[in-house]
Design a protein around this motif. Sequence first.
Motif, mmCIF file in Angstrom:
data_model
loop_
_atom_site.group_PDB
_atom_site.id
_atom_site.type_symbol
_atom_site.label_atom_id
_atom_site.label_comp_id
_atom_site.label_asym_id
_atom_site.label_seq_id
_atom_site.Cartn_x
_atom_site.Cartn_y
_atom_site.Cartn_z
ATOM 1 N N PHE A 42 21.617 -29.484 66.502
ATOM 2 C CA PHE A 42 20.574 -30.347 67.045
ATOM 3 C C PHE A 42 19.903 -31.149 65.931
ATOM 4 C CE2 PHE A 42 16.099 -31.084 68.163
ATOM 5 C CZ PHE A 42 16.240 -31.778 69.352
ATOM 6 N N LEU A 43 19.494 -30.464 64.862
ATOM 7 C CA LEU A 43 18.781 -31.142 63.776
ATOM 8 C C LEU A 43 19.679 -32.147 63.060
ATOM 9 C CD1 LEU A 43 16.770 -28.122 62.304
ATOM 10 C CD2 LEU A 43 15.958 -29.912 63.855
ATOM 11 N N SER A 44 20.952 -31.785 62.871
ATOM 12 C CA SER A 44 21.884 -32.693 62.211
ATOM 13 C C SER A 44 22.140 -33.936 63.058
ATOM 14 C CB SER A 44 23.204 -31.961 61.935
ATOM 15 O OG SER A 44 24.163 -32.855 61.419
ATOM 16 N N THR A 45 22.416 -33.735 64.340
ATOM 17 C CA THR A 45 22.676 -34.868 65.247
ATOM 18 C C THR A 45 21.447 -35.749 65.365
ATOM 19 O OG1 THR A 45 24.181 -33.457 66.511
ATOM 20 C CG2 THR A 45 23.469 -35.504 67.552
ATOM 21 N N LEU A 46 20.277 -35.126 65.419
ATOM 22 C CA LEU A 46 19.024 -35.869 65.535
ATOM 23 C C LEU A 46 18.788 -36.767 64.326
ATOM 24 C CD1 LEU A 46 16.454 -36.071 67.395
ATOM 25 C CD2 LEU A 46 15.420 -34.365 65.893
ATOM 26 N N SER A 47 19.088 -36.253 63.147
ATOM 27 C CA SER A 47 18.800 -37.010 61.919
ATOM 28 C C SER A 47 19.814 -38.106 61.634
ATOM 29 C CB SER A 47 18.734 -36.049 60.728
ATOM 30 O OG SER A 47 19.985 -35.412 60.523
ATOM 31 N N ASN A 48 21.014 -37.988 62.212
ATOM 32 C CA ASN A 48 22.074 -38.940 61.881
ATOM 33 C C ASN A 48 22.387 -39.945 62.975
ATOM 34 O OD1 ASN A 48 22.707 -37.823 59.270
ATOM 35 N ND2 ASN A 48 23.654 -36.087 60.328
#
Length: 538
Positions: A42-48
């Motif tokens: 979630f955090l990776s997809t959100l930031s990229n």
Amino acid sequence: MKKLLRILHLEDDKNDFRLVQMALDQWKLNHDIQLASTQEEFLSTLSNNEFDLILSDSSIPGFSGRAALEAARERFPKIPFIFVSGHIVDESERDVEAEYVSKEELGKLKSTIKRLMEDAGIKTEARKDSDSSTKQLIDAVQQLSLARDLQAVMKIVRRVARELTGADGATFVLRERGLCYYADEDAIAPLWKGKRFPMSACISGWVMNNSESAIIEDIYSDSRIPADAYRPTFVKSLAMVPIRSKNPVGAIGNYWASKHKATSEEVEMLQTLANSTAIAMENVHLYNELECRVEERTQQLKAANEELEAFSYSVSHDLRTPLRHIKAYSQLLKEDSADQLGDTGNDYLQHIRESASRMGQLIEDLLKLSKITRTEIVKEQVNLTQMVNEIASSLREEDDFTDRQVTFAIEEEVEVEGDPSLLRVVIENLFSNAWKYSSEEPETKISFGCNQETGEPDIYYIKDNGAGFDMEYADKLFSPFQRLHAESEFSGTGIGLATVQRIIHKHGGRIWAEAAKGKGATFFFTLSAKSSEKNATE
């Protein structure tokens, strides 16, 4: 220009994600939805990536929905955020910066999204009904949702993958112990069905290793293509997409006999099919392990008998979710296949639905018990006499036996200090039991009152002249699932008195019963070590 609504969905249950997808597809919303099933994803997809909307479960293991909301607000301060949750969130616990839609009521998701998008100035436009490819893709997703083995999945995918793009061939490739296994195909001439190649020796391996699609207009000008393997075939151009974006388990390929550069729309449709295929393959794996999972659930229920306090997350997430799926899909089966099932099949289906409803009630009772165990009491002055009268009136109104003779004896002006909501649960349970277990008597008598002794806590009681019970088994009364009467005699889940005991204990009191078989029962309880005030009218 149509606005593509970009959605990020935090959800660790693939079935719930698929049901949301189907709801959005039925609305024909022009959207692209990405699944994140872990905190890291979630955090990776959100930031990229850029998103217009975020959907989130109330929590996943190790990561709360509130934490997801905070992370989203940090990245996109004004992005609409909707909790799509399987359990009811009290108004007092809701975050004012988010919306809430129950998984039981996904029909409300459409209006909620539309309202939030309009507030944000984003126009959501539906895809045209004439778009036959989109309709075909939706049909394929629905077919995949019903597939029960890998062969069925491949049969659907190989056909739809080719028809979606008008390709001359399509392959279904699986990752198999470091090899690319060309498991199935649908083409104008044979390709590589049944053959295995090293991951480094074919384009499907490159797609899986890099977790990205490949679009090749001229296969002989691309170094990733093993030309010698393609020369005996008709293939001039291809497009290949991974099955699952993270750690792909396979790939879907499209091939053309003449030069063709796949469009972004074609690749997007092919990738959507691949994403649905990944979910279908996971479901097949789950169905194959069904017997093991049923045994696992049985063990969880046995553990619940010993320790209900640990039931908060596991009951809500691990039990309600598969039950909701049973109810949802049995309803779909009833709507879509009732004629094919015949009388016997429909009878079996009805038994399944009734059993699911009973199991649902049992789970709801367990959740109430778990919630009450965790609830902090808020004490205030409560008029028990008024509460008892209200509950007695409600029982009269709800009773089906209109000729039943019932006499209530309710002591006047009994007041206590306690939590009014929790005390209502106590009185409702005890009065409902008295009403139920005295239903066979020609004249029912139910009484409520208070006994006072100097220096001792006030003792409140509810007495009936019903079936009673053998005092030899009185120690089982307040244990979850323990019932002293058969279901055929009196219905129930065996959770009510356990709930009552938890509430009484939270008030610092105790509860016990006296009874004789066939001569009624009396339940006594106190609320604290200190006497409550009781004002009796003269």
